[in-house]
Design a protein around this motif. Structure first.
Motif, PDB file in Angstrom:
ATOM      1  N   CYS A 194      40.650  42.113  38.376  1.00  0.00           N
ATOM      2  CA  CYS A 194      39.579  41.089  39.247  1.00  0.00           C
ATOM      3  C   CYS A 194      40.154  40.041  40.194  1.00  0.00           C
ATOM      4  O   CYS A 194      41.055  39.470  39.857  1.00  0.00           O
ATOM      5  CB  CYS A 194      38.796  40.065  37.791  1.00  0.00           C
ATOM      6  N   HIS A 252      34.237  40.078  38.428  1.00  0.00           N
ATOM      7  CA  HIS A 252      33.736  39.540  37.535  1.00  0.00           C
ATOM      8  C   HIS A 252      32.032  39.669  37.582  1.00  0.00           C
ATOM      9  O   HIS A 252      32.256  39.578  38.794  1.00  0.00           O
ATOM     10  CB  HIS A 252      34.038  38.366  36.069  1.00  0.00           C
ATOM     11  N   CYS A 286      39.730  36.351  38.979  1.00  0.00           N
ATOM     12  CA  CYS A 286      40.986  35.569  38.286  1.00  0.00           C
ATOM     13  C   CYS A 286      42.046  36.546  37.822  1.00  0.00           C
ATOM     14  O   CYS A 286      43.044  35.350  36.788  1.00  0.00           O
ATOM     15  CB  CYS A 286      40.123  35.679  37.141  1.00  0.00           C
ATOM     16  N   CYS A 340      34.799  33.980  34.146  1.00  0.00           N
ATOM     17  CA  CYS A 340      35.525  34.312  35.597  1.00  0.00           C
ATOM     18  C   CYS A 340      34.519  33.188  36.777  1.00  0.00           C
ATOM     19  O   CYS A 340      35.409  32.622  38.118  1.00  0.00           O
ATOM     20  CB  CYS A 340      36.510  35.203  36.106  1.00  0.00           C
TER      21      CYS A 340
HETATM   22 ZN   LIG Z   1      38.153  37.126  37.111  1.00  0.00          ZN
END
Ligand SMILES: [Zn+2]
Length: 176
Positions: free
Chosen positions: A71, A134, A74, A140
């Motif tokens: 991702c 995400h 994050c 997130c």
């Molecule tokens: Zn994330």
């Protein structure tokens, strides 16, 4: 004819015999997809059927997989679900690609042969996001992530940037 997913076979033979195959390919065995992954485990499962449609060699392909990517918000690993069903025209050059009817995807065949591995690799690559993230309603997305090297939060930044010049100006004026 019998065909494994890794074996390259002549397109003419595949379509004239209407070869079908169920496959389960480790993602680590997909040459391009495997480079995009953080974890090389998992598989691509599905079914392919070769045939000739309106004079065009095609592969009807169903694939599902859960490749693991990072991702970009994050920086944590996440599974990206891929579930696709496509009709792919198998062409040997760009001129032939231009004549492919709308609605079909195009796969450029090398040396008139193709493997199921190459087809699946291409289709999963097309289905992967350029910037994986995400969902917007995930933990997130709600959490503000402070990456190293990024500027402070806007409130703090504006405080220091706006007030300092005036403070310095005040100092300058006093000196005159
Ligand atoms: Zn994330």
């Amino acid at each position: 004819m019998s065909l494994g997913w890794s074996r390259r076979a002549p397109v003419d033979t595949l379509v004239s015999t209407e070869t079908e195959l169920d496959f389960s390919i480790p993602l680590a065995e997909l040459p391009r997809v495997s480079h995009e992954l953080t974890s090389r485990d998992g598989e691509a499962r599905g079914h392919v059927r070769f045939s000739r449609q309106l004079g065009q060699a095609v592969a009807d392909l169903e694939v599902s997989a859960q490749p693991e990517v990072v991702c970009q918000r994050c920086m944590q690993p996440m599974r990206w679900p891929v579930k696709l069903q496509s009709r792919v025209a198998l062409v040997s050059d760009y001129d032939a690609a231009d004549r492919v009817p709308e609605g079909l995807e195009v796969f450029l065949v090398e040396a008139d042969s193709v493997s199921v591995r190459d087809l699946v690799d291409e289709e999963i690559m097309l289905a992967m996001p350029h910037v994986p993230r995400h969902d917007e309603d995930s933990e997130c997305a709600r959490r503000k992530v402070q990456l190293p090297g990024q500027p402070e939060e806007p409130e703090d930044a504006s405080d220091s940037q706006v007030q300092k010049p005036f403070a310095q100006l005040g100092e300058l004026l006093k000196r005159k």
